[in-house]
Design an enzyme around this catalytic site. Structure first.
Site, short mmCIF file in Angstrom:
data_model
loop_
_atom_site.label_atom_id
_atom_site.label_comp_id
_atom_site.label_asym_id
_atom_site.label_seq_id
_atom_site.Cartn_x
_atom_site.Cartn_y
_atom_site.Cartn_z
N LYS A 20 0.81 -1.22 0.00
CA LYS A 20 0.00 0.00 0.00
C LYS A 20 0.84 1.28 0.00
O LYS A 20 0.36 2.35 -0.36
CB LYS A 20 -0.97 0.01 1.18
CG LYS A 20 -2.10 -0.99 0.99
CD LYS A 20 -3.44 -0.36 1.15
CE LYS A 20 -4.58 -1.31 0.81
NZ LYS A 20 -4.46 -2.68 1.34
N SER A 45 -8.84 0.43 7.79
CA SER A 45 -8.73 -0.37 9.00
C SER A 45 -7.31 -0.85 9.18
O SER A 45 -7.00 -1.55 10.12
CB SER A 45 -9.66 -1.57 8.92
OG SER A 45 -9.31 -2.33 7.79
N GLU A 171 -9.94 -13.80 -3.56
CA GLU A 171 -10.66 -13.23 -2.42
C GLU A 171 -10.88 -14.28 -1.34
O GLU A 171 -10.88 -15.48 -1.64
CB GLU A 171 -12.08 -12.83 -2.87
CG GLU A 171 -12.18 -11.57 -3.61
CD GLU A 171 -13.61 -11.33 -4.02
OE1 GLU A 171 -14.07 -10.21 -3.84
OE2 GLU A 171 -14.30 -12.27 -4.49
N GLY A 175 -16.12 -13.69 1.60
CA GLY A 175 -16.48 -12.37 1.06
C GLY A 175 -16.16 -12.28 -0.40
O GLY A 175 -15.26 -11.56 -0.81
N ASP A 177 -17.51 -10.85 -3.01
CA ASP A 177 -18.23 -9.83 -3.79
C ASP A 177 -17.56 -9.58 -5.14
O ASP A 177 -18.25 -9.35 -6.14
CB ASP A 177 -18.31 -8.52 -3.01
CG ASP A 177 -16.93 -7.96 -2.71
OD1 ASP A 177 -16.25 -8.51 -1.82
OD2 ASP A 177 -16.51 -7.01 -3.40
N SER A 271 1.09 -9.86 -0.55
CA SER A 271 0.76 -8.43 -0.44
C SER A 271 1.24 -7.75 0.83
O SER A 271 1.41 -6.54 0.85
CB SER A 271 -0.74 -8.23 -0.61
OG SER A 271 -1.44 -9.00 0.34
C1 LIG Z 1 -5.23 -3.68 1.10
C2 LIG Z 1 -4.65 -5.02 1.07
C3 LIG Z 1 -5.07 -5.98 0.13
C4 LIG Z 1 -6.18 -5.72 -0.86
O1 LIG Z 1 -5.85 -4.68 -1.74
P1 LIG Z 1 -6.98 -3.94 -2.60
O2 LIG Z 1 -6.24 -2.92 -3.41
O3 LIG Z 1 -7.97 -3.34 -1.65
O4 LIG Z 1 -7.64 -4.99 -3.42
C5 LIG Z 1 -4.44 -7.21 0.13
N1 LIG Z 1 -3.46 -7.50 1.01
C6 LIG Z 1 -3.03 -6.61 1.91
C7 LIG Z 1 -1.94 -7.01 2.85
C8 LIG Z 1 -3.60 -5.34 1.98
O5 LIG Z 1 -3.18 -4.46 2.88
#
Ligand SMILES: *Cc1c(COP(=O)(O)O)cnc(C)c1O
Length: 286
Positions: A20, A45, A171, A175, A177, A271
């Site tokens: 992020k 969050s 996903e 959830g 969606d 991620s």
């Molecule tokens: C935010 C986040 C996601 C999902 O990313 P999106 O851009 O909302 O789809 C996945 N893994 C981690 C660790 C995140 O912080």
């Protein structure tokens, strides 16, 4: 294990512990002088909150972040640690949009949402760009999916740099969606799902993210919480890495979703790694 060559992009080692940072820094670095002086306001969050707080500190601007009072304590503390002003709200009783708009109006701050913004999507897309620059073209790419900023950015990079690559969003099963939206052709909204993947508890894709996902993604798959725990254990035991539950979505689907991968070149986006150690131990003990 899979009979495939698997290349991991390890955003658990990214600054502030998740991808992020890429989207937040890209968006904030494009503010003009007036926007910089007033600063940024957002809601999150977890990891987007930390990403905005750290990016704002690096760029020398104020940051106010609205966080639900039941967000993981480690993520609230980290956001404050990066210098963000955290305002807690009750997500079951209070209207987040109204709170945000009031803050933006009173303080003149610019709102940067966690996923549905072109500069955020472009920033998130740099992770897969780096992966493809480093390892070359892939046959398959598995990417975690919440609101779709990461998936839509990844798809833009992959379509440009590895056009034949099949791209999957993943996903939590509780959830789905995004899967419903992808398959029905319109954005489906669900109640906040119960899952250990706290970074993917979004209720709906965004307008921008859905448009890119619909055009450039091949399918949306799901993983169960038990499969996420199994992947967390694999990363810890075999790769000596701490990966948060949401960060395990891509690998869990590569292992369990039934996509034939033998002999293929496969990319998996990990991620993030932000899970407090007590929680990590509890999950592995399940
Ligand atoms: C935010 C986040 C996601 C999902 O990313 P999106 O851009 O909302 O789809 C996945 N893994 C981690 C660790 C995140 O912080």
């Amino acid at each position: 294990m899979l009979g495939a060559n698997v290349f991991f992009k390890c955003e658990n080692f990214q600054r502030m512990g998740a991808f992020k940072f890429r989207g937040a820094f890209n968006a904030l670095s494009r503010f003009d002088a007036v926007q910089r002086r007033a600063g940024v306001v957002t809601f999150s969050s977890g990891n987007h909150a930390q990403a905005v707080a750290l990016s704002a500190r690096i760029l020398g601007m104020p940051a106010t972040i609205l966080m639900p009072s039941d967000a993981p304590q480690a993520k609230i503390d980290a956001t404050r640690g990066y210098g963000g002003e955290v305002i807690l709200f009750d997500r079951f009783k209070e209207d987040r949009e109204a709170l945000l708009q009031a803050l933006a109006r009173e303080r003149g701050m610019t709102m940067i949402p966690p996923f549905d913004h072109p500069d955020v999507i472009a920033g998130q897309g740099t992770a897969v760009k780096e992966l493809l620059d480093e390892v070359g073209e892939l046959d398959h790419l598995f990417v975690c999916l919440g609101g779709g900023g990461l998936l839509s950015g990844s798809a833009l990079s992959a379509r440009a740099l590895s056009p034949r690559c099949k791209i999957y969003g993943v996903e939590p099963e509780a959830g789905n969606d995004g899967q419903q939206s992808f398959r029905s052709g319109h954005i489906v909204r669900i109640p906040t799902p119960k899952t250990i993947a706290d970074g993917a508890q979004s209720q709906a894709l965004g307008e921008y993210t859905f448009a890119v996902i619909q055009r450039d993604v091949d399918d949306v798959l799901t993983a169960t919480d038990a499969q996420l725990v199994q992947a967390m254990r694999f990363f810890a035991e075999r790769m000596k890495m701490v990966v948060e539950p949401t960060g395990c979505l891509g690998f869990a689907a590569a292992c369990h979703a039934g996509v034939p991968l033998a002999g293929q070149r496969v990319g998996v986006l990990i991620s993030g790694g932000n899970v407090d150690l007590g929680r990590f131990g509890e999950l592995l003990a399940l």
